[in-house]
Scaffold this motif. Structure first.
Motif, mmCIF file in Angstrom:
data_model
loop_
_atom_site.group_PDB
_atom_site.id
_atom_site.type_symbol
_atom_site.label_atom_id
_atom_site.label_comp_id
_atom_site.label_asym_id
_atom_site.label_seq_id
_atom_site.Cartn_x
_atom_site.Cartn_y
_atom_site.Cartn_z
ATOM 1 N N PRO A 207 0.800 -1.234 0.000
ATOM 2 C CA PRO A 207 0.000 0.000 0.000
ATOM 3 C C PRO A 207 0.833 1.285 0.000
ATOM 4 C CG PRO A 207 -0.102 -1.079 2.145
ATOM 5 C CD PRO A 207 0.579 -2.035 1.218
ATOM 6 N N HIS A 208 2.038 1.219 0.559
ATOM 7 C CA HIS A 208 2.889 2.414 0.636
ATOM 8 C C HIS A 208 4.108 2.279 -0.278
ATOM 9 C CE1 HIS A 208 0.458 3.862 3.926
ATOM 10 N NE2 HIS A 208 0.627 2.717 4.573
ATOM 11 N N TYR A 209 3.885 1.673 -1.439
ATOM 12 C CA TYR A 209 4.979 1.446 -2.394
ATOM 13 C C TYR A 209 5.595 2.776 -2.844
ATOM 14 C CZ TYR A 209 7.404 0.137 -6.682
ATOM 15 O OH TYR A 209 8.351 -0.029 -7.660
ATOM 16 N N LEU A 210 4.751 3.766 -3.150
ATOM 17 C CA LEU A 210 5.253 5.061 -3.626
ATOM 18 C C LEU A 210 6.157 5.710 -2.582
ATOM 19 C CD1 LEU A 210 5.358 7.452 -5.555
ATOM 20 C CD2 LEU A 210 3.135 8.199 -4.664
ATOM 21 N N GLU A 211 5.705 5.721 -1.323
ATOM 22 C CA GLU A 211 6.513 6.315 -0.251
ATOM 23 C C GLU A 211 7.848 5.575 -0.096
ATOM 24 O OE1 GLU A 211 2.182 7.022 0.969
ATOM 25 O OE2 GLU A 211 3.351 5.640 -0.236
ATOM 26 N N SER A 212 7.791 4.244 -0.251
ATOM 27 C CA SER A 212 9.002 3.433 -0.135
ATOM 28 C C SER A 212 10.021 3.795 -1.218
ATOM 29 C CB SER A 212 8.636 1.944 -0.227
ATOM 30 O OG SER A 212 9.790 1.145 -0.289
ATOM 31 N N ILE A 213 9.536 3.950 -2.456
ATOM 32 C CA ILE A 213 10.419 4.294 -3.571
ATOM 33 C C ILE A 213 11.014 5.693 -3.389
ATOM 34 C CG2 ILE A 213 10.428 4.892 -6.033
ATOM 35 C CD1 ILE A 213 10.684 1.967 -5.606
ATOM 36 N N ILE A 214 10.191 6.640 -2.952
ATOM 37 C CA ILE A 214 10.695 8.000 -2.709
ATOM 38 C C ILE A 214 11.780 7.977 -1.625
ATOM 39 C CG2 ILE A 214 10.073 10.279 -1.789
ATOM 40 C CD1 ILE A 214 7.352 9.952 -3.194
ATOM 41 N N GLY A 215 11.577 7.150 -0.597
ATOM 42 C CA GLY A 215 12.584 7.011 0.457
ATOM 43 C C GLY A 215 13.898 6.447 -0.072
ATOM 44 N N LYS A 216 13.807 5.466 -0.965
ATOM 45 C CA LYS A 216 15.016 4.872 -1.554
ATOM 46 C C LYS A 216 15.772 5.891 -2.402
ATOM 47 C CE LYS A 216 13.322 0.091 -1.684
ATOM 48 N NZ LYS A 216 12.891 -1.029 -2.554
ATOM 49 N N ILE A 217 15.022 6.722 -3.144
ATOM 50 C CA ILE A 217 15.673 7.748 -3.965
ATOM 51 C C ILE A 217 16.346 8.788 -3.071
ATOM 52 C CG2 ILE A 217 15.323 9.556 -5.701
ATOM 53 C CD1 ILE A 217 12.894 7.937 -6.680
ATOM 54 N N GLY A 218 15.677 9.137 -1.958
ATOM 55 C CA GLY A 218 16.274 10.079 -1.008
ATOM 56 C C GLY A 218 17.584 9.552 -0.439
ATOM 57 N N TYR A 219 17.607 8.243 -0.160
ATOM 58 C CA TYR A 219 18.813 7.581 0.326
ATOM 59 C C TYR A 219 19.912 7.647 -0.732
ATOM 60 C CZ TYR A 219 21.770 3.513 1.460
ATOM 61 O OH TYR A 219 22.830 2.680 1.700
ATOM 62 N N TRP A 220 19.530 7.401 -1.991
ATOM 63 C CA TRP A 220 20.470 7.448 -3.111
ATOM 64 C C TRP A 220 21.075 8.848 -3.233
ATOM 65 C CZ3 TRP A 220 18.800 5.886 -8.798
ATOM 66 C CH2 TRP A 220 19.923 5.869 -9.629
ATOM 67 N N LEU A 221 20.225 9.871 -3.183
ATOM 68 C CA LEU A 221 20.708 11.244 -3.350
ATOM 69 C C LEU A 221 21.520 11.734 -2.150
ATOM 70 C CD1 LEU A 221 17.627 12.858 -5.115
ATOM 71 C CD2 LEU A 221 19.928 12.565 -6.063
ATOM 72 N N MET A 222 21.292 11.148 -0.978
ATOM 73 C CA MET A 222 22.128 11.488 0.166
ATOM 74 C C MET A 222 23.569 11.052 -0.093
ATOM 75 S SD MET A 222 21.891 10.288 4.175
ATOM 76 C CE MET A 222 22.448 8.623 3.810
ATOM 77 N N ILE A 223 23.706 9.887 -0.737
ATOM 78 C CA ILE A 223 25.041 9.357 -1.027
ATOM 79 C C ILE A 223 25.618 9.976 -2.288
ATOM 80 C CG2 ILE A 223 26.340 7.241 -1.560
ATOM 81 C CD1 ILE A 223 24.208 5.721 0.088
ATOM 82 N N GLU A 224 24.763 10.166 -3.316
ATOM 83 C CA GLU A 224 25.203 10.740 -4.593
ATOM 84 C C GLU A 224 24.328 11.951 -4.921
ATOM 85 O OE1 GLU A 224 25.572 7.717 -7.702
ATOM 86 O OE2 GLU A 224 25.594 6.187 -6.149
#
Length: 363
Positions: A308-325
């Motif tokens: 149900p919260h797939y969109l929020e999960s993906i946005i969180g993963k991208i945020g993690y990615w951008l924190m590193i790169e």
């Protein structure tokens, strides 16, 4: 707390003792206790009744939290990244409020070692990884059951060491522990573990310096790096960790040599700059490629995603990615697109809610 504020608080306490007719010697002892705590920006706590007043909780409720903590926690399990399940012991709101008070008024004023990067303001998995960029060798050691391995007597010692009376230290420690140890799920466990680990961090930092190595710790993840790491160094590290009361997970000791794919706290250093680990990056890029190509709803429908919260999960993963790169253009573009999608989702939910409310009120 400024010096002027500390002086005023001390004056008020002294006037209080005088007004109660407390003898001079006892007043002097009380004032020494108060000064010691105020100098560290800590609130004076005299006894159980005083703690109740500070917390705004009646005696019966606070006594129950101290003497029967099992009634104030719930247990559940979450999957571990490495497989299996991790048991989380989380406090109910009433105890969580007390623990947050202890954190805000006491624990957050205690400094931790500079090499600790987990649960410290201004530090992160990225600052932890940056310590080891460009090093030829890396040693990683995992501490087993990090929070639960810290027994209540060490937490009592912590509060005593910063100036609180033994009985007060017992109350504070009891409110922070479950089943005689730190709970995996309490909001105070991370900061307490960092404070308890100060002695170990100091010893490991000094040892690393003697060998010309860099040292960092993120919660239970310990890392050393440098031009060369000898086998005898590993033995010294093990001995210090054990002498400091922690347990090593022998299965998770890793020594990376030369150009190996060094990964520390989920950050890859293989290319000489922090990046997402290759396998994780490929999976995420593939997922985002199809979202970008077919749209979020098309991607969810095609892959029969039920989360149900797939969109929020993906946005969180991208945020993690951008924190590193932070300069990754593709990640920025898809993040902007998905945030717009998220806003639409929120607006749709609001509309459905108001429509439901109107139907209910009209029926």
């Amino acid at each position: 707390m400024k010096a002027k504020e500390r002086k005023e608080i001390s004056r008020q306490w002294e006037q209080f003792f005088i007004s109660k007719g407390i003898e001079e010697k006892l007043t002097e002892a009380y004032m020494l206790y108060i000064k010691k705590l105020l100098d560290k920006n800590l609130p004076p706590i005299f006894d159980f009744r005083h703690l109740c007043l500070l917390l705004g909780i009646n005696k019966a409720d606070l006594a129950a939290m101290i003497n029967s903590p099992d009634r104030y926690y719930r247990e559940f399990q979450i999957p571990k990244r490495s497989g299996g399940l991790r048991t989380i012991t989380a406090p109910y709101p009433s105890l969580k409020y007390v623990q947050r008070w202890i954190y805000d008024n006491v624990l957050k004023h205690i400094k931790v070692h500079g090499c600790a990067h987990g649960f410290v303001s201004g530090r992160s998995i990225l600052t932890n990884a940056n310590i080891h960029v460009g090093q030829h060798y890396m040693l990683k050691i995992d501490l087993k059951d990090f929070f639960p391995s810290i027994p209540i007597h060490r937490v009592i010692q912590l509060f005593s060491s910063i100036g609180y009376k033994h009985q007060v230290s017992f109350y504070l420690a009891s409110l922070c522990c479950y089943d005689g140890r730190l709970a995996q799920g309490s909001p105070v466990s991370p900061v307490i573990s960092n404070i308890v680990a100060i002695h170990m961090d100091r010893r490991l930092y000094r040892l690393a310096k003697q060998f010309g190595l860099k040292y960092s710790r993120y919660a239970d993840d310990i890392a050393f790096s440098g031009e060369m790491i000898a086998v005898k160094f590993i033995e010294y590290v093990k001995r210090i960790i054990q002498e400091c009361g922690f347990v090593i997970n022998e299965r998770k000791i890793r020594l990376y040599k030369e150009h190996g794919n060094k990964i520390v706290t989920g950050v890859s250093l293989a290319t000489g700059t922090p990046r997402l680990p290759r396998d994780y990056r490929r999976r995420l890029e593939k997922e985002l490629y199809y979202i970008n190509k077919y749209g979020l709803r098309g991607h969810i429908a095609h892959n029969k995603i039920r989360q149900p919260h797939y969109l929020e999960s993906i946005i969180g993963k991208i945020g993690y990615w951008l924190m590193i790169e932070p300069n990754n253009i593709f990640a920025k573009q898809i993040q902007d697109k998905l945030i717009k999608e998220y806003r639409r989702k929120i607006n749709d939910e609001k509309i459905r809610y108001y429509e439901c409310e109107n139907k209910t009120s009209n029926s």
